[in-house]
Design an enzyme around this catalytic site. Sequence first.
Site, short mmCIF file in Angstrom:
data_model
loop_
_atom_site.label_atom_id
_atom_site.label_comp_id
_atom_site.label_asym_id
_atom_site.label_seq_id
_atom_site.Cartn_x
_atom_site.Cartn_y
_atom_site.Cartn_z
N GLU A 55 -29.08 -31.06 -76.01
CA GLU A 55 -30.43 -31.59 -75.84
C GLU A 55 -30.76 -32.33 -77.15
OE1 GLU A 55 -35.03 -30.15 -75.18
OE2 GLU A 55 -33.45 -28.65 -75.07
N ARG A 280 -22.39 -16.97 -77.66
CA ARG A 280 -22.90 -17.86 -78.71
C ARG A 280 -22.31 -17.46 -80.04
NH1 ARG A 280 -27.62 -20.42 -77.37
NH2 ARG A 280 -28.15 -21.18 -79.42
N LYS A 290 -31.88 -24.72 -83.43
CA LYS A 290 -32.45 -26.02 -83.78
C LYS A 290 -33.94 -25.92 -84.10
CE LYS A 290 -30.46 -28.02 -80.24
NZ LYS A 290 -30.21 -28.97 -79.16
P1 ATP Z 1 -30.48 -24.16 -80.11
O1 ATP Z 1 -30.96 -22.80 -79.72
O2 ATP Z 1 -29.93 -24.24 -81.48
O3 ATP Z 1 -31.48 -25.24 -79.82
P2 ATP Z 1 -29.33 -24.88 -77.64
O4 ATP Z 1 -28.42 -24.03 -76.85
O5 ATP Z 1 -30.72 -25.02 -77.15
O6 ATP Z 1 -29.26 -24.43 -79.14
P3 ATP Z 1 -28.29 -27.35 -76.73
O7 ATP Z 1 -28.43 -28.69 -77.30
O8 ATP Z 1 -28.95 -27.06 -75.45
O9 ATP Z 1 -28.76 -26.33 -77.83
O10 ATP Z 1 -26.76 -26.93 -76.67
C1 ATP Z 1 -25.70 -27.74 -76.25
C2 ATP Z 1 -24.53 -26.85 -75.95
O11 ATP Z 1 -24.13 -26.12 -77.10
C3 ATP Z 1 -24.87 -25.83 -74.90
O12 ATP Z 1 -23.82 -25.77 -73.95
C4 ATP Z 1 -25.02 -24.55 -75.65
O13 ATP Z 1 -24.68 -23.45 -74.85
C5 ATP Z 1 -24.05 -24.75 -76.82
N1 ATP Z 1 -24.47 -23.96 -77.98
C6 ATP Z 1 -25.66 -24.00 -78.61
N2 ATP Z 1 -25.71 -23.09 -79.62
C7 ATP Z 1 -24.51 -22.46 -79.62
C8 ATP Z 1 -23.93 -21.42 -80.41
N3 ATP Z 1 -24.61 -20.84 -81.39
N4 ATP Z 1 -22.67 -21.03 -80.13
C9 ATP Z 1 -21.98 -21.62 -79.14
N5 ATP Z 1 -22.46 -22.61 -78.36
C10 ATP Z 1 -23.71 -23.03 -78.58
MG MG Z 2 -31.61 -25.84 -75.61
#
Ligand code: ATP
Ligand code: MG
Length: 580
Positions: A55, A280, A290
């Site tokens: 995102e 994760r 983020k």
């Molecule tokens: P954040 O909580 O940091 O915003 P998010 O999951 O909302 O992370 P996205 O941009 O939606 O961020 O994530 C893109 C991809 O990266 C998704 O498939 C998510 O599952 C993966 N991802 C995000 N954070 C992690 C993590 N700490 N470990 C492994 N994969 C991750």
């Molecule tokens: Mg997200």
Amino acid sequence: MSNDPKGDPTGKPTSTPSATGEAQARQSHFIRDIILQDIASGKHAGRVHTRFPPEPNGYLHIGHAKSICLNYGLAQEFGGKMNLRFDDTNPCKEETEYVDSIIEDVRWLGADWEDRLFYASDYFQQLYEWAVVLIKKGNAYVCDLTAEQVREYRGTLSEPGKESPFRNRSVEENLDLFERMKSGEFPDGSRTLRSKVDMASPNLNMRDPVMYRILHAEHHRTGDKWCIYPMYDYTHGQCDSIEGITHSICTLEFEDHRPLYDWYIQALGIFAPQQIEFDRLNLTYTLLSKRKLLALVQNKVVNGWDDPRMPTLSGIRRRGYTPEAMRTFCSRIGVSKTNGMIEFGLLEHAVREDLNKRARRVMAVLRPLRVVIENYPEGQVEMMEAINNPEDAAMGTRQVPFSKVVYIEQDDFREQPPKHFYRLSPGREVRLRYGYLVTCTGIVKNEQGEVVEVRCTYDPATRGGNTPDGRKVKSTIHWVSAAHAIEAEVRLYESLFLTEDPNDSSRGQDWTDNLNPNSLEVISNPKLEPSLAGAVPGESYQFERLGYFCADKDSAPGRLVFNRTAGLRDSYAKMEKAKG
Ligand code: ATP
Ligand code: MG
């Protein structure tokens, strides 16, 4: 950098893409096993197509690297493909700056999406048409409850939800209202389109979740074309389906959303990707969220998303971490079904391992102490041969100037040496690396009684630091010739957080109470050997005995800036050795 690498001939990763694949190929895990079974059974005709779906609401962090390496590694290993897709369903939080940085970071890691860069917003029209299909099938309805009422009606884990009074509107009325929502007739938040699933489901995600909300907001790609926006949960699965994604790999928190994704796909009768969830990445002393990283940027706790203390990919890149080290780390941590916490030291270990092979050794003195060699001829300069990298003979040697006045580290001298201190002290002889053996004959103090100069004599028979008579000195220290030293600024970093788990609330209210006030130390008067004069931002060096350092983008002509990437002490490697 171009916004649209689809047509960008330079849209290629900077390092060999296969490295990710190779690293992953050696590693077996349950997702790989599922894919092996799928290939064996002929599912999807043996096709493997993954995607990385960020995102664009912030910069990528080390956790995302795990997901990228996993998705790209599997595609590589099985001759498949990986798409890069921006899940840009939320117009309010998304910015082009984030899109650009994400493209740069994925490319830096070495993952190659070829010409398949997509946006969920590319599919807004299709998603809208599918919403109409669901309304016509009686699977969706327009609801006039406020957001708060929707929450109230949803019920709890122990109580079933209540059906909305608008749940049984006719298809005609729903079509009419949805059309008018789209054409901008209603204010924000006044109505939603909801799926008609099951208000009594034990899974809260299935209790008539919202599909569309009204938001009169500009979108970074579609501008003001839309004033209704699809929810992430209505969007994600269908985007995967449109792109023919075979294995939709995501983190564990989406496990409970899978039944809903499957429900939409089934109701629409479209291609069904298989969602597989993994753990994760959590790292000690590190925040991987983020939202919280954005707070650090906005509150100026750090100097931007690419501050070298940040766990963002742009931050660690600026700090000197390499994509190779990141990939090695990602393959070592593995993939599982339970969330855990990985030692930050494991990442640093991978960084040291990689830089040890590629970083040129140089001499730099961070906290200088002047040493005058009394019997060395005034005005004489000798060029000493120094080895660039003992790990790699091909990196050759360089010439380092030696003269009558040199700087050594303040730490390498003690007027009254404690037990086990073998470096320079009155009457003691040490080796100046690649230089000469010198013996301390006296000191000069300032009015405060601090040692400001050390007097020595040298033994001309020990040129290059050799001892033809075979005599031993217990210590070899680094130095820089005063007349040739270049000035610079060196930034030393510690972790941003004091607690292993930054979310630990035992020290205060919340994670912000765990911030390390000493995470940055600026050394403003270091002395560097002259061969560093040409250092360009991004280049890595080992400052002998001090650690790995990387030239920073803040460097200006005549004023180099270096970041400490990592110290040399590798406690993790020692632990590994001890474990055998
Ligand atoms: P954040 O909580 O940091 O915003 P998010 O999951 O909302 O992370 P996205 O941009 O939606 O961020 O994530 C893109 C991809 O990266 C998704 O498939 C998510 O599952 C993966 N991802 C995000 N954070 C992690 C993590 N700490 N470990 C492994 N994969 C991750
Ligand atoms: Mg997200």
